[in-house]
Scaffold this active site. Structure first.
Site, PDB file in Angstrom:
ATOM      1  N   GLU A 190      -3.095  -2.890  -2.484  1.00 49.04           N
ATOM      2  CA  GLU A 190      -4.231  -2.314  -1.745  1.00 49.04           C
ATOM      3  C   GLU A 190      -4.534  -0.896  -2.201  1.00 49.04           C
ATOM      4  OE1 GLU A 190      -3.458  -2.032   2.450  1.00 49.04           O
ATOM      5  OE2 GLU A 190      -5.473  -1.293   2.922  1.00 49.04           O
ATOM      6  N   HIS A 246     -11.806   1.580   2.823  1.00 48.16           N
ATOM      7  CA  HIS A 246     -11.225   2.278   1.678  1.00 48.16           C
ATOM      8  C   HIS A 246     -12.185   2.571   0.536  1.00 48.16           C
ATOM      9  CE1 HIS A 246      -6.739   1.470   2.720  1.00 48.16           C
ATOM     10  NE2 HIS A 246      -7.426   2.009   3.702  1.00 48.16           N
ATOM     11  N   ASP A 275     -12.097   6.791   6.855  1.00 46.37           N
ATOM     12  CA  ASP A 275     -11.233   5.616   7.019  1.00 46.37           C
ATOM     13  C   ASP A 275     -10.524   5.698   8.368  1.00 46.37           C
ATOM     14  OD1 ASP A 275      -9.606   3.437   6.542  1.00 46.37           O
ATOM     15  OD2 ASP A 275      -8.155   4.581   5.374  1.00 46.37           O
ATOM     16  N   ASP A 289     -10.090   3.577  10.873  1.00 42.04           N
ATOM     17  CA  ASP A 289      -9.369   2.421  11.426  1.00 42.04           C
ATOM     18  C   ASP A 289      -9.701   2.160  12.889  1.00 42.04           C
ATOM     19  OD1 ASP A 289      -7.582   1.422   9.180  1.00 42.04           O
ATOM     20  OD2 ASP A 289      -7.057   3.545   9.182  1.00 42.04           O
ATOM     21  N   ASP A 324      -9.733  -3.178   1.629  1.00 39.41           N
ATOM     22  CA  ASP A 324      -9.778  -2.733   3.020  1.00 39.41           C
ATOM     23  C   ASP A 324     -11.177  -2.174   3.275  1.00 39.41           C
ATOM     24  OD1 ASP A 324      -9.656  -0.738   5.201  1.00 39.41           O
ATOM     25  OD2 ASP A 324      -7.506  -1.129   5.225  1.00 39.41           O
ATOM     26  N   TRP A 342       0.856  -1.188   0.000  1.00 35.24           N
ATOM     27  CA  TRP A 342       0.000   0.000   0.000  1.00 35.24           C
ATOM     28  C   TRP A 342       0.893   1.240   0.000  1.00 35.24           C
ATOM     29  CZ3 TRP A 342      -0.248   3.899   3.770  1.00 35.24           C
ATOM     30  CH2 TRP A 342      -1.161   4.927   3.454  1.00 35.24           C
ATOM     31  N   LYS A 401      -7.210   2.597  -2.317  1.00 32.26           N
ATOM     32  CA  LYS A 401      -8.143   3.290  -1.445  1.00 32.26           C
ATOM     33  C   LYS A 401      -8.722   4.503  -2.136  1.00 32.26           C
ATOM     34  CE  LYS A 401      -6.373   5.637   2.303  1.00 32.26           C
ATOM     35  NZ  LYS A 401      -5.591   5.657   3.569  1.00 32.26           N
ATOM     36  N   HIS A 427      -8.519  -6.502   4.254  1.00 37.96           N
ATOM     37  CA  HIS A 427      -8.111  -5.805   5.460  1.00 37.96           C
ATOM     38  C   HIS A 427      -9.363  -5.539   6.273  1.00 37.96           C
ATOM     39  CE1 HIS A 427      -3.799  -4.089   4.906  1.00 37.96           C
ATOM     40  NE2 HIS A 427      -3.838  -5.390   5.023  1.00 37.96           N
ATOM     41  N   ASP A 486      -6.691  -4.795  10.323  1.00 38.13           N
ATOM     42  CA  ASP A 486      -6.004  -3.517  10.066  1.00 38.13           C
ATOM     43  C   ASP A 486      -6.760  -2.386  10.756  1.00 38.13           C
ATOM     44  OD1 ASP A 486      -4.528  -1.398   9.152  1.00 38.13           O
ATOM     45  OD2 ASP A 486      -5.265  -1.489   7.089  1.00 38.13           O
TER      46      ASP A 486
HETATM   47  C1  RNT Z   1      -3.774   2.528   4.872  1.00 33.69           C
HETATM   48  C2  RNT Z   1      -3.913   1.075   4.607  1.00 33.69           C
HETATM   49  C3  RNT Z   1      -2.764   0.220   5.056  1.00 33.69           C
HETATM   50  C4  RNT Z   1      -2.251   0.582   6.423  1.00 33.69           C
HETATM   51  C5  RNT Z   1      -1.182  -0.361   6.942  1.00 33.69           C
HETATM   52  C6  RNT Z   1      -0.466   0.195   8.123  1.00 33.69           C
HETATM   53  O1  RNT Z   1      -4.905   3.233   4.586  1.00 33.69           O
HETATM   54  O2  RNT Z   1      -5.090   0.598   5.160  1.00 33.69           O
HETATM   55  O3  RNT Z   1      -3.122  -1.104   4.986  1.00 33.69           O
HETATM   56  O4  RNT Z   1      -3.269   0.613   7.360  1.00 33.69           O
HETATM   57  O5  RNT Z   1      -0.343  -0.716   5.931  1.00 33.69           O
HETATM   58 ZN    ZN Z   2      -5.409  -1.513   4.991  1.00 32.49          ZN
END
Ligand code: RNT
Ligand code: ZN
Length: 425
Positions: A232, A268, A300, A302, A265, A192, A234, A292, A332
């Site tokens: 990955e 994303h 986003d 997390d 993810d 990513w 986003k 993810h 993640d």
């Molecule tokens: C970032 C991505 C990625 C990160 C990690 C730390 O938006 O989700 O996967 O969270 O690589």
């Molecule tokens: Zn991610």
């Protein structure tokens, strides 16, 4: 505080009743638990220290992602992180996997730049994984570095900077290959990059063309072992609200044409877009993919994964598509405002619970009703299923794996915080 553990004696009898209830719907609870036990979730290292890593020249988290909070007790070095991960694993049923980022190297206080990192710097991680009997996954780190401060890495217009990051990508694959060889199994190597622009670009296609070429360069040579390269995409990041070079469409097309895994993810996509519908759309074209598992709140963000509808719907789709062997699951999220071991355990256990609910679904019956046009019955049954005693199966499963059932692990979490985390200054 006391946490309501399920009285031990009740776990078996409640399970036996639950087993009968599910059997009356044609669902085999033993089979569900056996399947759940075969799923290895790749637990991300970066919840343990707020995505800091252990580079000597640590610059702090950049790249459009953000960990907020400063709850005491984060792991300050790899030994602490391993210890914390072991603690988390002791409260999660079944053996899982561990997911490392390149910045979690151990270089004995010497500065090793990203284009020089190698498997040598992960030898202790490999030893540890062997001891734990678990596999490792890997991620090159394209953020938190002076050469990513312009917001452009693999798509940077400056050839020298691009080359630096390409070299990092190549080295990361070699590390993944070493993991796979030494640990005798697959290693997912997920890429990513933060590349993007805050405001309207004059050129959207140039950076994408450069990214395409950089990726082809990284993946040019074959590496030994069972390495699964994933990419990955986003939608946006902080500071890249208008344009992300590696968008979801870009990587979907890239992964299909280059025979790579696409990584989806959960945070994303557009805020109202969920990923469960995407599995059956992508799987006919992609033999395997990476997910993810995250929880976006309004953006986003997390957040720690919980067993919400998004997660259960995703789990159901994986099971309904019979895709457990083709969909790799990696957590993640990074919440720095709560006990980090707690965050790990909540996230992984929630994902396992969602999978268990999916595995306990009488999907054949639901499908039959749908085919027969009995849609009220289908909806009614799926709503009634929510009230079934899946928690009794879950507790029995935890007990069979010798980890705390119910809420009783919270006491252990508190004890670890008191004995270990609170002593870190
Ligand atoms: C970032 C991505 C990625 C990160 C990690 C730390 O938006 O989700 O996967 O969270 O690589
Ligand atoms: Zn991610």
């Amino acid at each position: 505080m006391k946490f309501p553990a399920v009285p031990g004696k009740m776990i078996g009898s409640r399970y036996n009743e639950a087993k009968e209830i599910y059997a009356s719907l044609g669902v085999d609870t033993e089979k569900a638990m056996k399947t759940l036990s075969s799923v290895k979730i790749s637990m991300h290292c970066w919840q343990g220290d707020d995505v800091g890593g252990f580079e000597v020249n640590e610059t702090g988290l950049t790249g459009g992602i953000m960990a907020t909070g400063n709850y005491p007790g984060r792991a300050r070095n790899a030994d602490e992180l391993r210890k914390d991960a072991e603690k988390a694993f002791s409260m999660i049923p079944g053996k899982q996997r561990f997911n490392l980022h390149a910045i979690y190297l151990e270089s004995d206080n010497k500065f090793i730049d990203r284009d020089k990192v190698s498997a040598r710097h992960f030898s202790r991680w490999i030893e540890w994984a062997k001891e734990q009997g678990i596999g490792l996954d890997f991620n090159p780190t394209f953020f938190s570095h002076p050469k990513s401060s312009s917001g452009m890495t693999l798509s940077n217009p400056d050839k020298a900077i691009r080359k630096f990051w390409i070299e990092h990508g190549i080295r990361s694959r070699e590390i993944a290959s070493e993991f796979s060889g030494k640990l005798n199994g697959r290693t997912v190597n997920n890429l990513w990059i933060p590349d993007g622009m805050k405001d309207i670009p004059a050129d959207r296609s140039g950076p994408r063309q450069r990214l395409l070429e950089s990726l082809d360069e990284i993946y040019k040579s074959k590496v030994a072992g069972d390495v699964k390269d994933a990419v990955e995409g986003k939608l946006f990041g902080i500071g890249s609200e208008e344009y992300v070079v590696g968008s979801n469409e870009f990587y979907l097309a890239y992964s299909i044409t280059r025979k790579k895994l696409v990584c989806m993810d959960m945070g994303h996509y557009h805020p109202t877009e969920t990923i469960h519908d995407k599995l059956s759309a992508v799987l006919p074209f992609a033999p395997e993919l990476l997910i993810h598992v995250s929880r976006p709140i309004r953006w986003d963000s997390d957040h720690v994964v919980i067993m919400n509808d998004d997660l259960v719907n995703l789990a159901k789709e994986i099971i309904r598509c019979d895709a457990l062997g083709r969909v790799y699951l990696a957590t993640d999220f990074f919440d720095a405002s709560i006990n980090r071991i707690g965050a790990w355990v909540i996230g992984v256990r929630s994902l396992q619970k969602a999978l268990l609910i999916a595995l306990l679904e009488p999907s054949g019956t639901l499908r039959k009703l749908e085919l027969a046009g009995r849609n009220a019955e289908k909806l009614a049954l799926s709503e009634e299923l929510r009230a079934l005693p899946f928690g009794d199966v879950w507790n029995f499963y935890c007990e069979s794996k010798s980890v705390p059932a119910g809420a009783s692990w919270i006491g252990e979490l508190e004890k670890y915080e008191k004995d270990v985390l609170s002593k870190r200054k």
